[in-house]
Design a protein around this motif. Structure first.
Motif, PDB file in Angstrom:
ATOM      1  N   UNK A   1     -50.869 -44.659  24.860  1.00  0.00           N
ATOM      2  CA  UNK A   1     -51.985 -45.314  25.490  1.00  0.00           C
ATOM      3  C   UNK A   1     -52.885 -46.000  24.474  1.00  0.00           C
ATOM      4  N   UNK A   2     -53.159 -45.344  23.370  1.00  0.00           N
ATOM      5  CA  UNK A   2     -54.009 -45.924  22.328  1.00  0.00           C
ATOM      6  C   UNK A   2     -53.382 -47.202  21.780  1.00  0.00           C
TER       7      UNK A   2
ATOM      8  N   UNK B   1     -53.083 -53.125  21.136  1.00  0.00           N
ATOM      9  CA  UNK B   1     -52.250 -54.319  21.275  1.00  0.00           C
ATOM     10  C   UNK B   1     -52.839 -55.343  22.236  1.00  0.00           C
ATOM     11  N   UNK B   2     -53.819 -54.937  23.031  1.00  0.00           N
ATOM     12  CA  UNK B   2     -54.420 -55.861  24.005  1.00  0.00           C
ATOM     13  C   UNK B   2     -55.196 -56.984  23.328  1.00  0.00           C
ATOM     14  N   UNK B   3     -55.670 -56.742  22.117  1.00  0.00           N
ATOM     15  CA  UNK B   3     -56.468 -57.727  21.411  1.00  0.00           C
ATOM     16  C   UNK B   3     -57.899 -57.819  21.908  1.00  0.00           C
TER      17      UNK B   3
ATOM     18  N   UNK C   1     -50.730 -52.302  10.932  1.00  0.00           N
ATOM     19  CA  UNK C   1     -49.520 -53.117  11.006  1.00  0.00           C
ATOM     20  C   UNK C   1     -49.706 -54.332  11.917  1.00  0.00           C
ATOM     21  N   UNK C   2     -50.629 -54.260  12.865  1.00  0.00           N
ATOM     22  CA  UNK C   2     -50.901 -55.411  13.724  1.00  0.00           C
ATOM     23  C   UNK C   2     -51.527 -56.556  12.939  1.00  0.00           C
TER      24      UNK C   2
ATOM     25  N   UNK D   1     -61.119 -52.356  17.309  1.00  0.00           N
ATOM     26  CA  UNK D   1     -61.438 -51.610  16.097  1.00  0.00           C
ATOM     27  C   UNK D   1     -61.160 -50.136  16.337  1.00  0.00           C
ATOM     28  N   UNK D   2     -60.649 -49.493  15.306  1.00  0.00           N
ATOM     29  CA  UNK D   2     -60.258 -48.085  15.388  1.00  0.00           C
ATOM     30  C   UNK D   2     -60.847 -47.342  14.206  1.00  0.00           C
TER      31      UNK D   2
END
Length: 199
Positions: free
Chosen positions: A1-2, A7-9, A59-60, A90-91
């Motif tokens: 899920x994360x 990946x949604x941007x 990696x994105x 942001x993470x």
């Protein structure tokens, strides 16, 4: 899920409190449990290293990522401000002490300092905006390790219990964990030292 959210941007801020176990199910081993630590379903010590969530997100190339700890409050605040200002996902991955670690929770920040000083928990900030400026997006905020991994690990019952129950397995896993910690920190050092300046 994360991963789907990242990946949604979308311009979303994510905070992961990494206790390194499934805390809501009583301290079961997870993919975030470190090598050598004892947890439910890993009574003999976890035989493999934890996944590197930060590296997966980096990696994105379009996600702000930071690893923080209360061991360095100013770096932590700087990461939160940068994450908030970043226009995109942001993470922030925060070292979160847990009673399942088998520590004195009143001195838990001291244990976090040991994790950082041993190189086990490198503090860093990865800002894709810097890459757009021709700069290295990865900034390593930790100094070189000043503490042996074993000195950090032996402060926590999740490692010590294996020494009592199976000294041979403990010795083997601690050697592997120390080698992993050194290699993992060294990898971040090398990435942070890369020259991104345009020639």
């Amino acid at each position: 899920g994360l991963d789907h959210v990242i990946a949604s941007g979308k311009n979303v801020n994510l905070l992961v409190l990494d206790t390194e176990v499934y805390s809501n199910t009583g301290g079961q081993a997870s993919k975030s449990t470190p090598l050598g630590a004892v947890a439910q379903f890993a009574a003999g010590g976890k035989p493999v290293a934890k996944k590197d969530l930060g590296m997966m997100a980096m990696a994105y190339g379009s996600v702000y990522v930071a690893a923080v700890s209360l061991a360095n409050p100013s770096q932590c605040v700087k990461a939160f401000l940068e994450a908030e200002a970043f226009d995109g996902p942001s993470l922030i991955i925060a070292y979160a002490h847990c009673i399942a670690h088998g520590i004195d929770m009143t001195t838990a920040v001291d244990e976090q300092k040991k994790a950082v000083n041993s190189g086990y928990w490198p503090l860093y900030r990865y800002n894709p905006q810097l890459a757009a400026e021709g700069k290295n997006p990865l900034q390593l905020d930790s100094r070189a390790p000043s503490l042996d991994f074993a000195e950090y690990a032996n402060g926590e019952n999740r490692y010590r219990v294996l020494k009592k129950n199976n000294p041979q397995a403990y010795d083997e896993l601690m050697k592997k964990a120390a080698a992993w910690t050194k290699a993992h920190f060294g990898y971040y050092q090398k990435l942070a030292a890369l020259n991104f300046e345009e020639k």
